[in-house]
Design a protein around this motif. Structure first.
Motif, PDB file in Angstrom:
ATOM      1  N   GLY A  11       0.798  -1.219   0.000  1.00  0.00           N
ATOM      2  CA  GLY A  11       0.000   0.000   0.000  1.00  0.00           C
ATOM      3  C   GLY A  11       0.835   1.275   0.000  1.00  0.00           C
ATOM      4  N   GLN A  12       2.148   1.166   0.110  1.00  0.00           N
ATOM      5  CA  GLN A  12       3.012   2.348   0.114  1.00  0.00           C
ATOM      6  C   GLN A  12       3.107   2.902  -1.307  1.00  0.00           C
ATOM      7  OE1 GLN A  12       6.560   1.619   2.357  1.00  0.00           O
ATOM      8  NE2 GLN A  12       7.468   3.579   1.827  1.00  0.00           N
ATOM      9  N   ASN A  48       4.597   2.498  -6.961  1.00  0.00           N
ATOM     10  CA  ASN A  48       3.474   2.338  -6.035  1.00  0.00           C
ATOM     11  C   ASN A  48       3.334   0.853  -5.735  1.00  0.00           C
ATOM     12  OD1 ASN A  48       2.876   5.108  -6.202  1.00  0.00           O
ATOM     13  ND2 ASN A  48       1.669   4.767  -8.030  1.00  0.00           N
ATOM     14  N   PHE A  49       3.287   0.499  -4.456  1.00  0.00           N
ATOM     15  CA  PHE A  49       3.134  -0.887  -4.027  1.00  0.00           C
ATOM     16  C   PHE A  49       1.671  -1.112  -3.664  1.00  0.00           C
ATOM     17  CE2 PHE A  49       7.544   0.094  -3.546  1.00  0.00           C
ATOM     18  CZ  PHE A  49       8.198  -1.067  -3.916  1.00  0.00           C
ATOM     19  N   SER A  50       0.994  -2.013  -4.373  1.00  0.00           N
ATOM     20  CA  SER A  50      -0.423  -2.286  -4.119  1.00  0.00           C
ATOM     21  C   SER A  50      -0.599  -3.007  -2.787  1.00  0.00           C
ATOM     22  CB  SER A  50      -1.013  -3.140  -5.246  1.00  0.00           C
ATOM     23  OG  SER A  50      -0.534  -4.472  -5.145  1.00  0.00           O
ATOM     24  N   SER A  51      -1.836  -3.182  -2.402  1.00  0.00           N
ATOM     25  CA  SER A  51      -2.134  -3.895  -1.149  1.00  0.00           C
ATOM     26  C   SER A  51      -1.832  -5.382  -1.269  1.00  0.00           C
ATOM     27  CB  SER A  51      -3.592  -3.687  -0.745  1.00  0.00           C
ATOM     28  OG  SER A  51      -4.441  -4.204  -1.757  1.00  0.00           O
ATOM     29  N   THR A  52      -1.548  -5.847  -2.499  1.00  0.00           N
ATOM     30  CA  THR A  52      -1.204  -7.260  -2.713  1.00  0.00           C
ATOM     31  C   THR A  52       0.240  -7.427  -3.197  1.00  0.00           C
ATOM     32  OG1 THR A  52      -2.074  -7.176  -4.964  1.00  0.00           O
ATOM     33  CG2 THR A  52      -3.599  -7.902  -3.219  1.00  0.00           C
ATOM     34  N   ALA A  53       1.024  -6.355  -3.163  1.00  0.00           N
ATOM     35  CA  ALA A  53       2.415  -6.430  -3.624  1.00  0.00           C
ATOM     36  C   ALA A  53       3.192  -7.459  -2.803  1.00  0.00           C
ATOM     37  CB  ALA A  53       3.085  -5.063  -3.506  1.00  0.00           C
ATOM     38  N   VAL A  80       8.785  -6.625   0.758  1.00  0.00           N
ATOM     39  CA  VAL A  80       7.493  -5.957   0.925  1.00  0.00           C
ATOM     40  C   VAL A  80       6.807  -6.567   2.134  1.00  0.00           C
ATOM     41  CG1 VAL A  80       5.262  -5.406  -0.112  1.00  0.00           C
ATOM     42  CG2 VAL A  80       7.317  -5.512  -1.546  1.00  0.00           C
ATOM     43  N   ASN A  81       6.647  -5.760   3.179  1.00  0.00           N
ATOM     44  CA  ASN A  81       5.979  -6.224   4.402  1.00  0.00           C
ATOM     45  C   ASN A  81       4.480  -6.023   4.292  1.00  0.00           C
ATOM     46  OD1 ASN A  81       8.378  -6.917   5.798  1.00  0.00           O
ATOM     47  ND2 ASN A  81       8.734  -4.756   6.221  1.00  0.00           N
ATOM     48  N   THR A  82       3.733  -6.979   4.820  1.00  0.00           N
ATOM     49  CA  THR A  82       2.273  -6.846   4.826  1.00  0.00           C
ATOM     50  C   THR A  82       1.866  -5.867   5.901  1.00  0.00           C
ATOM     51  OG1 THR A  82       1.978  -8.649   6.379  1.00  0.00           O
ATOM     52  CG2 THR A  82       1.943  -9.226   4.044  1.00  0.00           C
ATOM     53  N   ASN A  83       0.796  -5.138   5.641  1.00  0.00           N
ATOM     54  CA  ASN A  83       0.251  -4.248   6.662  1.00  0.00           C
ATOM     55  C   ASN A  83      -0.585  -5.030   7.653  1.00  0.00           C
ATOM     56  OD1 ASN A  83       1.380  -1.830   5.921  1.00  0.00           O
ATOM     57  ND2 ASN A  83      -0.199  -1.400   4.432  1.00  0.00           N
ATOM     58  N   GLY A  84      -0.935  -6.229   7.272  1.00  0.00           N
ATOM     59  CA  GLY A  84      -1.748  -7.054   8.162  1.00  0.00           C
ATOM     60  C   GLY A  84      -3.167  -6.529   8.253  1.00  0.00           C
ATOM     61  N   ASN A  85      -3.998  -7.291   8.802  1.00  0.00           N
ATOM     62  CA  ASN A  85      -5.370  -6.917   9.097  1.00  0.00           C
ATOM     63  C   ASN A  85      -5.557  -7.135  10.582  1.00  0.00           C
ATOM     64  OD1 ASN A  85      -7.239  -5.797   7.464  1.00  0.00           O
ATOM     65  ND2 ASN A  85      -7.824  -7.696   6.457  1.00  0.00           N
ATOM     66  N   GLY A 107       0.248  -9.555  10.935  1.00  0.00           N
ATOM     67  CA  GLY A 107       1.612  -9.851  10.546  1.00  0.00           C
ATOM     68  C   GLY A 107       2.601  -8.783  10.969  1.00  0.00           C
ATOM     69  N   LEU A 108       2.203  -7.884  11.877  1.00  0.00           N
ATOM     70  CA  LEU A 108       3.064  -6.775  12.265  1.00  0.00           C
ATOM     71  C   LEU A 108       3.956  -7.140  13.437  1.00  0.00           C
ATOM     72  CD1 LEU A 108       0.355  -4.015  11.970  1.00  0.00           C
ATOM     73  CD2 LEU A 108       2.063  -4.651  10.284  1.00  0.00           C
ATOM     74  N   ASN A 109       5.050  -6.388  13.579  1.00  0.00           N
ATOM     75  CA  ASN A 109       6.030  -6.675  14.622  1.00  0.00           C
ATOM     76  C   ASN A 109       5.877  -5.838  15.884  1.00  0.00           C
ATOM     77  OD1 ASN A 109       7.339  -8.597  13.039  1.00  0.00           O
ATOM     78  ND2 ASN A 109       8.531  -7.029  12.022  1.00  0.00           N
ATOM     79  N   SER A 110       5.261  -4.658  15.802  1.00  0.00           N
ATOM     80  CA  SER A 110       5.155  -3.813  16.995  1.00  0.00           C
ATOM     81  C   SER A 110       3.840  -3.038  16.977  1.00  0.00           C
ATOM     82  CB  SER A 110       6.340  -2.857  17.085  1.00  0.00           C
ATOM     83  OG  SER A 110       6.311  -1.950  16.005  1.00  0.00           O
TER      84      SER A 110
END
Length: 128
Positions: A11-12, A48-53, A80-85, A107-110
């Motif tokens: 999404g970035q 642009n990185f999509s939400s599925t990149a 490419v890190n996932t933003n997670g849900n 999938g986030l770390n913090s």
């Protein structure tokens, strides 16, 4: 070798990568990781990185009318890190003076937790 940020997040948008300009190069041909968009023929590209990149390798080749494509194809691996849900679980109500436990899965770390008007919300870097 291309230079630019890695890792990035799904999404970035507006992420710039560059390679040093070559005197005889007319066009630069970029090959992007899956789930990204942008086109350019210069030594700089904004992606642009999509939400599925997904993670992958960014390649670039020089081209000119006399020699065609250059032999080298400098590359950069982009993670490419996932933003997670985020999913928050815990009690939906609590009494004053008691302690409640909430958990979050993604999938986030913090995470940073904040209380807003009695509502507990995680503040996750990179998410609105």
């Amino acid at each position: 070798m291309p230079s630019g940020p890695t890792p990035v997040c799904q999404g970035q948008i507006g992420v710039t990568y560059t390679v040093p300009a070559q005197n005889s190069t007319v066009n630069y041909i970029w090959t992007l990781p899956d789930g990204t968009t942008q086109t350019t023929t210069t030594n700089s590209i904004t992606i642009n990185f999509s939400s599925t990149a997904v993670s992958g390798t960014l390649f670039v080749k020089g081209w000119n009318t006399d020699c065609g494509y250059g032999l080298n194809s400098p590359s950069l691996f982009i993670t490419v890190n996932t933003n997670g849900n985020p999913q928050i679980t815990g009690p939906t109500s609590a009494c004053m003076g008691t302690t409640s436990t909430f958990t979050i899965t993604s999938g986030l770390n913090s995470y940073n937790w904040s209380v807003y008007g009695g509502n507990i919300q995680p503040v996750i870097p990179g998410l609105p």
